[in-house]
Design a protein around this motif. Sequence first.
Motif, short mmCIF file in Angstrom:
data_model
loop_
_atom_site.label_atom_id
_atom_site.label_comp_id
_atom_site.label_asym_id
_atom_site.label_seq_id
_atom_site.Cartn_x
_atom_site.Cartn_y
_atom_site.Cartn_z
N ARG A 33 0.80 -1.13 -0.05
CA ARG A 33 -0.11 -0.05 -0.11
C ARG A 33 0.69 1.10 0.12
O ARG A 33 0.61 2.25 -0.47
N ASN A 35 3.49 1.33 -1.62
CA ASN A 35 4.41 1.61 -3.05
C ASN A 35 5.76 0.86 -2.81
O ASN A 35 6.61 1.35 -3.62
N PRO A 51 3.94 -2.96 -6.49
CA PRO A 51 2.66 -2.26 -6.81
C PRO A 51 2.74 -0.90 -7.73
O PRO A 51 3.79 -0.26 -7.73
N ASP A 52 1.55 -0.62 -8.34
CA ASP A 52 1.69 0.40 -9.46
C ASP A 52 0.36 1.14 -9.08
O ASP A 52 -0.95 0.71 -9.56
N LYS A 53 0.56 2.09 -8.40
CA LYS A 53 -0.86 2.72 -7.66
C LYS A 53 -1.46 3.57 -8.88
O LYS A 53 -2.58 3.73 -8.72
N GLU A 54 -0.67 4.27 -9.85
CA GLU A 54 -1.06 4.95 -10.87
C GLU A 54 -2.21 4.03 -11.84
O GLU A 54 -3.21 4.47 -12.13
N GLY A 56 -3.28 0.95 -10.57
CA GLY A 56 -4.18 0.17 -9.80
C GLY A 56 -3.98 -1.44 -9.66
O GLY A 56 -4.79 -1.90 -9.49
N LEU A 81 -4.80 -3.97 -7.19
CA LEU A 81 -4.03 -3.43 -6.03
C LEU A 81 -4.95 -3.39 -4.92
O LEU A 81 -5.59 -2.44 -4.47
N SER A 82 -5.01 -4.48 -4.30
CA SER A 82 -5.92 -4.67 -2.97
C SER A 82 -5.61 -5.81 -2.16
O SER A 82 -4.75 -6.70 -2.70
#
Length: 108
Positions: A33, A35, A51-54, A56, A81-82
């Motif tokens: 979470r 990143n 992780p790739d927040k952009e 998701g 991304l969860s």
Amino acid sequence: AGFKFRKGKTKLAYKREWQRPLELDRPTWDMLRENNIYTDSRRDFRWRHCPDKENGVIHAAVYTVMSYEHADDIQEKDFPLSPEGLSEANEWIESKFREFIEENPDRY
């Protein structure tokens, strides 16, 4: 000569970490979470959670021997991304680990 054990404070530990049963260390949701990229290995088998927040997603990858940047046998798959996506990524990596052991018993 078999496995040799050491006595730990709370449990028995294997003399060599790679001799552990089929267990994989996994990142926590809090790590991803924030990143943070997570990598780990068991002898010749390596895995990575990115992780790739952009977008998701969690980019999960498995590969052998070399670092991710230099490996030529990378297998990748994306997951949401969860916390649920992290569980799915872990299951996929574990299945790839089992495949690797079956195909390469001398490298495990």
